[in-house]
Design a protein around this motif. Structure first.
Motif, PDB file in Angstrom:
ATOM      1  N   LYS A   3       0.814  -1.226   0.000  1.00  0.00           N
ATOM      2  CA  LYS A   3       0.000   0.000   0.000  1.00  0.00           C
ATOM      3  C   LYS A   3       0.844   1.271   0.000  1.00  0.00           C
ATOM      4  O   LYS A   3       0.517   2.256  -0.630  1.00  0.00           O
ATOM      5  CB  LYS A   3      -0.915  -0.001   1.225  1.00  0.00           C
ATOM      6  N   LEU A   4       1.976   1.200   0.730  1.00  0.00           N
ATOM      7  CA  LEU A   4       2.802   2.402   0.841  1.00  0.00           C
ATOM      8  C   LEU A   4       3.484   2.744  -0.482  1.00  0.00           C
ATOM      9  O   LEU A   4       3.798   3.897  -0.737  1.00  0.00           O
ATOM     10  CB  LEU A   4       3.846   2.223   1.936  1.00  0.00           C
ATOM     11  N   LYS A   5       3.697   1.716  -1.297  1.00  0.00           N
ATOM     12  CA  LYS A   5       4.377   1.956  -2.569  1.00  0.00           C
ATOM     13  C   LYS A   5       3.417   2.350  -3.679  1.00  0.00           C
ATOM     14  O   LYS A   5       3.833   2.760  -4.749  1.00  0.00           O
ATOM     15  CB  LYS A   5       5.160   0.706  -2.978  1.00  0.00           C
ATOM     16  N   ASP A   6       2.141   2.186  -3.419  1.00  0.00           N
ATOM     17  CA  ASP A   6       1.145   2.491  -4.437  1.00  0.00           C
ATOM     18  C   ASP A   6       0.903   4.005  -4.473  1.00  0.00           C
ATOM     19  O   ASP A   6       0.197   4.552  -3.652  1.00  0.00           O
ATOM     20  CB  ASP A   6      -0.161   1.754  -4.107  1.00  0.00           C
ATOM     21  N   LYS A   7       1.539   4.652  -5.431  1.00  0.00           N
ATOM     22  CA  LYS A   7       1.417   6.110  -5.511  1.00  0.00           C
ATOM     23  C   LYS A   7       0.423   6.511  -6.586  1.00  0.00           C
ATOM     24  O   LYS A   7       0.703   7.338  -7.438  1.00  0.00           O
ATOM     25  CB  LYS A   7       2.801   6.740  -5.742  1.00  0.00           C
ATOM     26  N   ARG A   8      -0.732   5.859  -6.536  1.00  0.00           N
ATOM     27  CA  ARG A   8      -1.798   6.208  -7.454  1.00  0.00           C
ATOM     28  C   ARG A   8      -2.962   6.765  -6.646  1.00  0.00           C
ATOM     29  O   ARG A   8      -3.296   6.232  -5.595  1.00  0.00           O
ATOM     30  CB  ARG A   8      -2.287   4.953  -8.202  1.00  0.00           C
ATOM     31  N   ILE A   9      -3.543   7.842  -7.153  1.00  0.00           N
ATOM     32  CA  ILE A   9      -4.635   8.451  -6.391  1.00  0.00           C
ATOM     33  C   ILE A   9      -5.684   9.038  -7.335  1.00  0.00           C
ATOM     34  O   ILE A   9      -5.350   9.548  -8.413  1.00  0.00           O
ATOM     35  CB  ILE A   9      -4.065   9.511  -5.401  1.00  0.00           C
ATOM     36  N   LEU A  25       0.748  16.569  -5.790  1.00  0.00           N
ATOM     37  CA  LEU A  25       1.032  15.128  -5.781  1.00  0.00           C
ATOM     38  C   LEU A  25       1.790  14.710  -7.038  1.00  0.00           C
ATOM     39  O   LEU A  25       2.713  13.899  -6.963  1.00  0.00           O
ATOM     40  CB  LEU A  25      -0.273  14.329  -5.640  1.00  0.00           C
ATOM     41  N   HIS A  28       5.263  15.400  -6.662  1.00  0.00           N
ATOM     42  CA  HIS A  28       5.920  14.455  -5.747  1.00  0.00           C
ATOM     43  C   HIS A  28       5.957  13.038  -6.318  1.00  0.00           C
ATOM     44  O   HIS A  28       6.152  12.081  -5.588  1.00  0.00           O
ATOM     45  CB  HIS A  28       5.231  14.464  -4.384  1.00  0.00           C
ATOM     46  N   TRP A  30       3.516  11.273  -7.851  1.00  0.00           N
ATOM     47  CA  TRP A  30       2.312  10.448  -7.815  1.00  0.00           C
ATOM     48  C   TRP A  30       1.648  10.397  -9.189  1.00  0.00           C
ATOM     49  O   TRP A  30       1.773  11.326  -9.995  1.00  0.00           O
ATOM     50  CB  TRP A  30       1.307  11.007  -6.795  1.00  0.00           C
ATOM     51  N   GLU A  31       0.937   9.302  -9.393  1.00  0.00           N
ATOM     52  CA  GLU A  31       0.141   9.145 -10.605  1.00  0.00           C
ATOM     53  C   GLU A  31      -1.283   9.553 -10.243  1.00  0.00           C
ATOM     54  O   GLU A  31      -1.941   8.881  -9.439  1.00  0.00           O
ATOM     55  CB  GLU A  31       0.191   7.673 -11.014  1.00  0.00           C
ATOM     56  N   ARG A  73      -6.387   4.891  -2.815  1.00  0.00           N
ATOM     57  CA  ARG A  73      -6.620   6.203  -2.214  1.00  0.00           C
ATOM     58  C   ARG A  73      -7.444   7.089  -3.136  1.00  0.00           C
ATOM     59  O   ARG A  73      -7.252   7.079  -4.351  1.00  0.00           O
ATOM     60  CB  ARG A  73      -5.308   6.942  -1.964  1.00  0.00           C
TER      61      ARG A  73
END
Ligand code: ATP
Length: 144
Positions: A3-9, A25, A28, A30-31, A73
């Motif tokens: 979950k922590l590595k999932d940078k999709r929002i 984001l 930083h 994020w996707e 997220r």
């Protein structure tokens, strides 16, 4: 998937709050999938954000089509349109999105969002008012 590595929002609502959040984001790494029902607004962020979509976040079919249930997220960045804010949050809860952030324009609004199932509620205007009070009263050390 970690979950922590999932940078999709998923960011719903690209008004002043949602667009600032989404752009930050992206900066930083994020996707970000930015969604808004206003085509002109979506158009204006289509270059800057990873993905954008014109859709009504209260429409479960539209949310399904964009794969909203696959996100770990999501942020509901709708404020003034109270009914839309509550319905969009409720849709994400129904889809089982595990980490839902929702913006509220009042404490009462925030309470409803919590009752609907938002995991985090933010009150940007209240919070910023408090911060500015600290700044103007000289207690800047709290924030450096
Ligand atoms: P700001 O962040 O600019 O202060 P606000 O708190 O006043 O915005 P709204 O204007 O109610 O919030 O909504 C923010 C954005 O969300 C708007 O761009 C609006 O088009 C979008 N929006 C409202 N309802 C929906 C919906 N059902 N589906 C998708 N987007 C929506």
């Amino acid at each position: 998937q970690n979950k922590l590595k999932d940078k999709r929002i998923l960011v719903i609502g690209l008004g002043r709050f949602g667009s600032s959040l989404a752009l930050e984001l992206v900066n930083h790494g994020w996707e970000v999938l930015g969604m808004d029902s206003n085509p002109r607004l979506v158009q204006s962020y289509s270059e800057a954000l990873t993905h954008t979509v014109i859709a009504d976040a209260t429409d479960d079919e539209a949310l399904r089509q964009v794969g909203a249930a696959q996100f770990q997220r999501a942020v509901v960045a709708i404020g003034t349109h109270l009914e839309e804010s509550i319905l969009a949050t409720s849709q994400l809860v129904d889809l089982g999105v595990p980490d839902i952030w929702a913006k509220a324009i009042s404490r009462r609004h925030g309470r409803i969002l919590e009752q609907v199932g938002a995991h985090h509620v933010v009150l940007p205007e209240h919070d910023m008012g408090e911060r500015v009070a600290h700044l103007v009263s000289g207690r800047m050390l709290d924030y450096v």
